[in-house]
Design an enzyme around this catalytic site. Structure first.
Site, PDB file in Angstrom:
ATOM      1  N   CYS A  37       0.801  -1.225   0.000  1.00 48.32           N
ATOM      2  CA  CYS A  37       0.000   0.000   0.000  1.00 48.32           C
ATOM      3  C   CYS A  37       0.829   1.268   0.000  1.00 48.32           C
ATOM      4  O   CYS A  37       0.278   2.360  -0.088  1.00 48.32           O
ATOM      5  CB  CYS A  37      -0.931   0.019   1.212  1.00 48.32           C
ATOM      6  SG  CYS A  37      -0.016   0.161   2.743  1.00 48.32           S
ATOM      7  N   ASP A  39       2.520   2.552   2.476  1.00 50.22           N
ATOM      8  CA  ASP A  39       2.611   3.218   3.765  1.00 50.22           C
ATOM      9  C   ASP A  39       4.006   3.076   4.364  1.00 50.22           C
ATOM     10  O   ASP A  39       4.725   2.122   4.059  1.00 50.22           O
ATOM     11  CB  ASP A  39       1.583   2.638   4.743  1.00 50.22           C
ATOM     12  CG  ASP A  39       0.169   2.974   4.313  1.00 50.22           C
ATOM     13  OD1 ASP A  39       0.021   3.797   3.400  1.00 50.22           O
ATOM     14  OD2 ASP A  39      -0.769   2.412   4.885  1.00 50.22           O
ATOM     15  N   CYS A  64      -2.534   3.855   7.340  1.00 47.63           N
ATOM     16  CA  CYS A  64      -3.933   3.678   7.692  1.00 47.63           C
ATOM     17  C   CYS A  64      -4.097   3.571   9.204  1.00 47.63           C
ATOM     18  O   CYS A  64      -3.122   3.467   9.947  1.00 47.63           O
ATOM     19  CB  CYS A  64      -4.445   2.408   7.039  1.00 47.63           C
ATOM     20  SG  CYS A  64      -3.669   0.944   7.731  1.00 47.63           S
ATOM     21  N   CYS A 107      -0.568  -4.578   7.857  1.00 46.28           N
ATOM     22  CA  CYS A 107      -0.285  -3.410   8.702  1.00 46.28           C
ATOM     23  C   CYS A 107       0.450  -3.853   9.974  1.00 46.28           C
ATOM     24  O   CYS A 107       1.353  -3.161  10.445  1.00 46.28           O
ATOM     25  CB  CYS A 107      -1.575  -2.702   9.081  1.00 46.28           C
ATOM     26  SG  CYS A 107      -2.753  -2.508   7.726  1.00 46.28           S
TER      27      CYS A 107
HETATM   28 FE1  FES Z   1      -1.234  -0.613   4.425  1.00 44.58          FE
HETATM   29 FE2  FES Z   1      -2.449  -0.476   6.667  1.00 44.58          FE
HETATM   30  S1  FES Z   1      -3.340  -0.522   4.726  1.00 44.58           S
HETATM   31  S2  FES Z   1      -0.357  -0.375   6.342  1.00 44.58           S
HETATM   32 FE1  FES Z   2      -2.227   2.163   3.304  1.00 46.83          FE
HETATM   33 FE2  FES Z   2      -4.722   2.723   3.010  1.00 46.83          FE
HETATM   34  S1  FES Z   2      -3.532   1.471   1.834  1.00 46.83           S
HETATM   35  S2  FES Z   2      -3.388   3.580   4.320  1.00 46.83           S
END
Ligand code: FES
Ligand code: FES
Length: 135
Positions: A37, A39, A64, A107
């Site tokens: 994602c 992050d 997230c 996550c």
């Molecule tokens: Fe990627 Fe939570 S959706 S770290």
């Molecule tokens: Fe990482 Fe949504 S995909 S915050």
């Protein structure tokens, strides 16, 4: 999307947000990114050099709610632990505590990777292992 109460609590009241001075040699820094994602999570530990026990921790997470909650939880859990105990933390423990749904498991993996990276950074800067003395 049903976040658990614990995720929401850590998201709304994150513990130990911030950072330590990277130049401080009692500090270990772990910075990891989630390919799934994009992050990014930075987690730091402050270690008592005499005992090898983690005395404090900080995090900054661009991600997230589950990633923020996972890193917040980890900063609470590692305080009072030895480096090896902290490095042995499993993402499954985080996911279970926060009741993360399957799509949010990565996550918690990010938080496990971040604490491992922080412990490794500290050990690397202190001669490869926590009990090593400087040559
Ligand atoms: Fe990627 Fe939570 S959706 S770290
Ligand atoms: Fe990482 Fe949504 S995909 S915050």
């Amino acid at each position: 999307m049903a976040y658990s109460d614990k995720v929401i609590d850590h998201y709304e009241n994150p513990r130990n947000v911030g950072s330590f001075d990277k130049g401080d040699d009692t500090v270990g820094t772990g910075m990891v990114g989630a390919p799934a994602c994009g992050d990014v999570m930075k987690l730091q530990i402050k270690v008592n050099p005499d005992t090898g026990v983690i005395e404090d921790a900080r995090f900054k997470t661009y991600g997230c709610g589950s990633a923020i909650a996972s890193s917040s939880l980890v900063t609470e859990w590692v305080k009072g632990k030895t480096l090896d105990e902290a490095a042995a933390l499993k993402n499954s423990q985080i996911a279970e505590e926060l009741a993360l749904p399957p799509v949010k498991i990565h996550c918690s993996i990010l938080a496990e990777d971040a604490i491992k990276a922080a412990v490794n950074d500290y050990k690397t800067r202190h001669g490869g292992n926590s009990s090593a003395t400087a040559a």
